[in-house]
Design a protein around this motif. Sequence first.
Motif, PDB file in Angstrom:
ATOM      1  N   VAL A 451       0.860  -1.181   0.000  1.00  0.00           N
ATOM      2  CA  VAL A 451       0.000   0.000   0.000  1.00  0.00           C
ATOM      3  C   VAL A 451       0.900   1.236   0.000  1.00  0.00           C
ATOM      4  N   LEU A 452       0.819   1.992  -1.090  1.00  0.00           N
ATOM      5  CA  LEU A 452       1.562   3.243  -1.212  1.00  0.00           C
ATOM      6  C   LEU A 452       0.620   4.395  -0.862  1.00  0.00           C
ATOM      7  N   GLY A 453       1.192   5.545  -0.545  1.00  0.00           N
ATOM      8  CA  GLY A 453       0.321   6.658  -0.183  1.00  0.00           C
ATOM      9  C   GLY A 453       0.966   8.005  -0.387  1.00  0.00           C
ATOM     10  N   SER A 454       0.119   9.028  -0.465  1.00  0.00           N
ATOM     11  CA  SER A 454       0.552  10.419  -0.439  1.00  0.00           C
ATOM     12  C   SER A 454      -0.518  11.218   0.282  1.00  0.00           C
ATOM     13  N   PHE A 455      -0.081  12.022   1.248  1.00  0.00           N
ATOM     14  CA  PHE A 455      -1.003  12.875   1.997  1.00  0.00           C
ATOM     15  C   PHE A 455      -0.598  14.341   1.835  1.00  0.00           C
ATOM     16  N   ASN A 456      -0.067  14.644   0.660  1.00  0.00           N
ATOM     17  CA  ASN A 456       0.346  16.002   0.324  1.00  0.00           C
ATOM     18  C   ASN A 456      -0.788  16.771  -0.349  1.00  0.00           C
ATOM     19  N   ASN A 457      -0.664  18.080  -0.328  1.00  0.00           N
ATOM     20  CA  ASN A 457      -1.574  18.957  -1.063  1.00  0.00           C
ATOM     21  C   ASN A 457      -1.622  18.511  -2.529  1.00  0.00           C
ATOM     22  N   PRO A 458      -2.823  18.295  -3.091  1.00  0.00           N
ATOM     23  CA  PRO A 458      -2.911  17.819  -4.477  1.00  0.00           C
ATOM     24  C   PRO A 458      -2.286  18.774  -5.486  1.00  0.00           C
ATOM     25  N   GLY A 459      -2.117  20.046  -5.111  1.00  0.00           N
ATOM     26  CA  GLY A 459      -1.456  20.980  -6.008  1.00  0.00           C
ATOM     27  C   GLY A 459      -0.016  20.600  -6.291  1.00  0.00           C
ATOM     28  N   LYS A 460       0.562  19.732  -5.467  1.00  0.00           N
ATOM     29  CA  LYS A 460       1.945  19.300  -5.663  1.00  0.00           C
ATOM     30  C   LYS A 460       2.050  18.088  -6.597  1.00  0.00           C
ATOM     31  N   ARG A 482      -3.011   5.254  -2.112  1.00  0.00           N
ATOM     32  CA  ARG A 482      -4.039   5.990  -1.379  1.00  0.00           C
ATOM     33  C   ARG A 482      -3.659   7.462  -1.309  1.00  0.00           C
ATOM     34  N   LEU A 483      -4.618   8.325  -1.634  1.00  0.00           N
ATOM     35  CA  LEU A 483      -4.392   9.762  -1.672  1.00  0.00           C
ATOM     36  C   LEU A 483      -5.382  10.455  -0.732  1.00  0.00           C
ATOM     37  N   GLY A 484      -4.859  11.305   0.138  1.00  0.00           N
ATOM     38  CA  GLY A 484      -5.734  12.043   1.050  1.00  0.00           C
ATOM     39  C   GLY A 484      -5.116  13.375   1.436  1.00  0.00           C
ATOM     40  N   ASP A 529       2.348   1.332   3.600  1.00  0.00           N
ATOM     41  CA  ASP A 529       3.695   0.763   3.692  1.00  0.00           C
ATOM     42  C   ASP A 529       4.780   1.750   3.282  1.00  0.00           C
ATOM     43  N   LEU A 530       4.451   2.654   2.368  1.00  0.00           N
ATOM     44  CA  LEU A 530       5.461   3.579   1.852  1.00  0.00           C
ATOM     45  C   LEU A 530       4.788   4.851   1.375  1.00  0.00           C
ATOM     46  N   ILE A 531       5.272   5.987   1.830  1.00  0.00           N
ATOM     47  CA  ILE A 531       4.784   7.288   1.376  1.00  0.00           C
ATOM     48  C   ILE A 531       5.658   7.769   0.214  1.00  0.00           C
ATOM     49  N   LEU A 532       5.000   8.271  -0.812  1.00  0.00           N
ATOM     50  CA  LEU A 532       5.687   8.825  -1.977  1.00  0.00           C
ATOM     51  C   LEU A 532       5.644  10.349  -1.882  1.00  0.00           C
ATOM     52  N   ASP A 533       6.789  10.968  -1.721  1.00  0.00           N
ATOM     53  CA  ASP A 533       6.857  12.420  -1.641  1.00  0.00           C
ATOM     54  C   ASP A 533       6.658  13.017  -3.035  1.00  0.00           C
ATOM     55  N   THR A 534       6.352  14.305  -3.065  1.00  0.00           N
ATOM     56  CA  THR A 534       6.157  15.024  -4.324  1.00  0.00           C
ATOM     57  C   THR A 534       7.395  15.853  -4.654  1.00  0.00           C
TER      58      THR A 534
END
Length: 637
Positions: A451-460, A482-484, A529-534
């Motif tokens: 499960v990958l994820g990003s919880f950054n501002n969607p503008g990024k 997963r995006l939130g 499991d892993l966050i993907l930075d922008t």
Amino acid sequence: MTLPTFESVAARHRAGDAASALRGYAQLLCHHAAEGLLLQLIGVAFHQLGHPAEALRWLKRALSVVGPEPVLMHNFGESAWAVGDTAAAIAAYRLALAGQPDLVDSRVSLSFLLRESGATDEARREARLAVAAIPSHARALTALGLSDETVSELARAASVSPDDAMPWINFGAMLLRDAKLGAAARANRRALALAPSTGEALVNYGSIELGLGRPGGAVRLQKRGLALRSTPVLHSNLLFAMSSDPDTSDHALLAEARRWGSGISAAVQGWRWAHPPRGDDPEKPLVIGYLSADFRQHPVAGNVVELLARHDRRRFRVKCYAEIHRPDAMTERFRALSDRWVPIGGQRDVDIAAAIRRDAVDILVVLGGHTASNRPAIAAWRPAPVQASFHAPSTTGLAEIDWWLSDAELTPAGWEDRFVERLYRLPVMYTFQAPAISLQPSGSRDRAIPVLGSFNNPGKLNGAVLAAWRRILERLPAARLRLGYHGFFEDPALQQRIRLALPGVASRVDFLPRAESAAEHFARLAEVDLILDTFPFGGNTSTFEALWADVPVITLNGDRFVGRVGAAICRCIGAEELIAADVEDYVERAIALAGRKERPQRLRERLSGSVMMDYPTQTAALEDAYRRMWRRYCGQD
């Protein structure tokens, strides 16, 4: 030649033929040289034909004949506003209303200008009086919606006047604030269909494009809008978009920031306060003023609150100047930490600068730079002898700000020419507040599906970021993403844009609703499991929160300040394996880490033991920076 009657010329004017009316008024004026009404109508016609400066010349002549008659002062205000003389326009509208309080158009225009100049409380009062007088007045409803920051009045304004662009512009801006990107885009498209050359509509549409992760389109739209109408706030929007745009060069960003700064400086030339060229007491107790719109639940607040809590009050007094419209518990904490707390919402820049000056602030720290609702332009008045920028995404461009606080990881040697300000490098710039929530160590994962994820501002989430994520998902055919972010990803327009950018893998993307609490947010993080930075605009608080939840973050060591925060955090805790050198490395490291059963160990423990959470050490370093800045002003150090 037969002289036209006044009634026939006025009828042409009322029918919309300002050019013909202007010729008729000129003929009549030859026979009525001192006729105040004719002088005023000539001014009005020039204004309607797009020549406000010439209009003012005629309106001044009319004023000399008939004095400050209310309708004349309203027209004078409209033309003064059009040429950018806000002070003259506000004075004219006030005179008009003093003579005729039922001039609703004057009251509405006054409300708009008061809000634009920062006097939001008075703007709200004027808008409410206007709506009370005429409940269906579209511009009055728009003014009230803007001053109250509510969508309902703006929606009513657009429905009352569907063929007027301005209500749609403001309706779209408020929808954008509420994360309704698709609806905001539709409102702005309607505004542009009605008035294709409206600067505000283009700039706002650019902000929507940025919210959808298209910074290049945002920059192009905002530049077009600023060419039509430029204000400091609209120009700040462009600078923020440029900070997010991978195609904007450092040179272009600096040049645009300088344009913003020089425009602000020129506007207050001759009015800014003078200070002695050199201080006379390098070791005196210092008064530190913090200027911010982020004294609330916000990343910048989390970065500085523990520092303010530990300032040595024998050597440093703290005064906070707060542009806060929705205070919360964090606001109350800052208020309690301040020796003086000054709410500045609804006040003009010059009045806030005067208050800072009266408070004898030695060092003014401008937080946030060109981010939402912050007001770095106040520093142009030079209210303090030493001024610094802290936690800004890029240079402010303002020559009156002396210092830009950073560190050697975020702004390496050789980057000095990217900033108008002088760089001051702290040992470590970022400080993070420990979340007030209990978490259990995550240990190894037991899921076969990554499960990958990003919880950054969607503008990024620009095109390059999504292209890299597509490659990762293609190489990990079972993985989900997963995006939130505060409910933004519930917007159908944003979801569609992301799905189109991820062909073949879009069915494996989950869009998360707004988390209702910090506990829910961290519970979601624990499932990843892993966050993907922008990139190029990476996460800071989102990166910290993931690491605090013991979730690794793959981050790219970028080539601008906002793209190096994640790498600086990881390097500070000895997690260099999470730092990618380029996009190819980013993809490969993400695939390798997502396939591991064991996560990198003790991320939370390493964070809590790092200098970023050693609040006494970080406070001492910041206080040393302030003291060195002050000594330099005193001719020492």
